[in-house]
Design a protein around this motif. Structure first.
Motif, mmCIF file in Angstrom:
data_model
loop_
_atom_site.group_PDB
_atom_site.id
_atom_site.type_symbol
_atom_site.label_atom_id
_atom_site.label_comp_id
_atom_site.label_asym_id
_atom_site.label_seq_id
_atom_site.Cartn_x
_atom_site.Cartn_y
_atom_site.Cartn_z
ATOM 1 N N GLU A 1 -0.012 -8.644 -6.803
ATOM 2 C CA GLU A 1 1.021 -7.976 -6.014
ATOM 3 C C GLU A 1 0.772 -6.481 -5.886
ATOM 4 O O GLU A 1 0.932 -5.902 -4.805
ATOM 5 N N ARG B 1 1.198 -15.014 -4.395
ATOM 6 C CA ARG B 1 1.229 -13.643 -4.891
ATOM 7 C C ARG B 1 1.637 -13.651 -6.357
ATOM 8 O O ARG B 1 2.685 -14.186 -6.710
ATOM 9 N N GLN B 2 0.813 -13.041 -7.207
ATOM 10 C CA GLN B 2 1.145 -12.930 -8.619
ATOM 11 C C GLN B 2 1.957 -11.653 -8.818
ATOM 12 O O GLN B 2 1.430 -10.538 -8.779
ATOM 13 N N ARG B 3 3.272 -11.842 -9.020
ATOM 14 C CA ARG B 3 4.201 -10.715 -9.108
ATOM 15 C C ARG B 3 3.896 -9.826 -10.311
ATOM 16 O O ARG B 3 3.638 -10.298 -11.417
ATOM 17 N N GLY B 4 3.898 -8.529 -10.058
ATOM 18 C CA GLY B 4 3.711 -7.556 -11.125
ATOM 19 C C GLY B 4 2.289 -7.400 -11.608
ATOM 20 O O GLY B 4 2.037 -6.608 -12.524
#
Length: 302
Positions: free
Chosen positions: A238, A264-267
């Motif tokens: 992200e 999307r890989q958050r953070g």
């Protein structure tokens, strides 16, 4: 049980090796995998290569990790790359890798080597407990670009295609695409050393492809005709300035009627597969395992 072992190959006028990670309990799937490192860095021992291969092979997928020929280090003096935490080696590691890497070469050497590694995987799949039609291709960062470019070569060759193309934080276009408003706001809180700037990205790309001429998309597939590619998994970080390119590439794939799954890989920031145990890395490993094991069978010329 067959042990992890290296195999010597040759393509593009350069010798290279692949490392074979046989599945503990084969599920019929195989993944040809490429680490990242701005085309200049990286080894088979880095977590992005070794840990990915070990985890997936323990889950049933045989992995072929490719030690492709790296590009020269001419661009180093003009780079202020993202930090070691973002997947780049320390200066000490860089010096050690430069000495250990052996001969270096620019595009198209590594690209041709990926095709050779994929052909080897298909030819040897059955003896390693995999099906030739279920050999996937993928990589992270520069390795994702190499994978996508090799898939374009395989499509144009009109022989066996990867069952699936798995791209983790790729940057398929030649340059940094402008961020949308959401990404621009997020990047404001990311430490500068973790961000690829247009200048850094340009130096990396011109080091790999000096003249920028890429008529077939074998170096940077973004913006080219993507028709006929296999199903694609794209996993983004992200908090990554390269994310805009990957998202645009997903849209281009969809317009070309290619099945695409965008996550999307958050953070997470670029290079997170090098952080063993990182939540985004764990989730991405699960996504890779599912995508490769569940890939539809693709016959040659399909």
């Amino acid at each position: 049980m067959t042990q992890i072992h290296d195999v010597a190959l040759e393509a593009g006028g350069h010798g290279f090796r692949i490392r074979v990670y046989p599945a503990t309990q084969p599920n019929g799937a195989m993944l040809v995998w490429l680490h990242g490192g701005a085309f200049m860095f990286g080894t088979l021992e880095m977590p992005e290569a070794d840990q990915v291969a070990r985890r997936l092979s323990a889950d049933g997928t045989t992995v072929i990790s490719v030690d492709y020929t790296l590009a020269p280090l001419d661009a180093l003096e003009s780079l202020t790359p993202p930090s070691e935490d973002a997947g780049f080696p320390s200066p000490e590691q860089l010096r050690a890798e430069a000495e250990a890497a052996g001969p270096r070469a620019r595009f198209p050497v590594a690209s041709l080597q990926v095709v050779e590694a994929f052909d080897w995987a298909v030819a040897n799949a059955e003896r390693l407990g995999a099906r030739p039609e279920q050999v996937a291709l993928g990589g992270a960062s520069a390795g994702a670009n190499l994978s996508a470019g090799a898939a374009m070569r395989l499509r144009d060759r009109r022989t066996t295609m990867p069952a699936v193309l798995a791209l983790v934080y790729p940057s398929p276009h030649d340059g940094i695409l402008p961020p949308n408003d959401e990404l621009a706001r997020l990047l404001q809180d990311v430490p500068p050393e973790h961000i690829f700037t247009p200048e850094v990205r340009s130096a990396i790309n011109r080091n790999y492809l000096p003249d920028g001429i890429d008529p077939h998309g074998y170096a940077f597939p973004g913006g080219h005709d993507l028709t006929g590619l296999p199903p694609v998994l794209i996993v983004n970080a992200e908090l990554d300035s390269l994310r805009a390119s990957a998202e645009a590439f997903a849209a281009e794939l969809a317009r070309a009627s290619v099945d695409v799954h965008l996550v999307r890989q958050r953070g997470a920031m670029h290079g997170y597969l090098n952080e063993i145990g990182h939540p985004a890395a764990e989730h991405t490993l699960a996504l890779l395992a599912d995508a490769v094991a569940g890939a539809p069978r693709r016959e040659a010329n399909s």
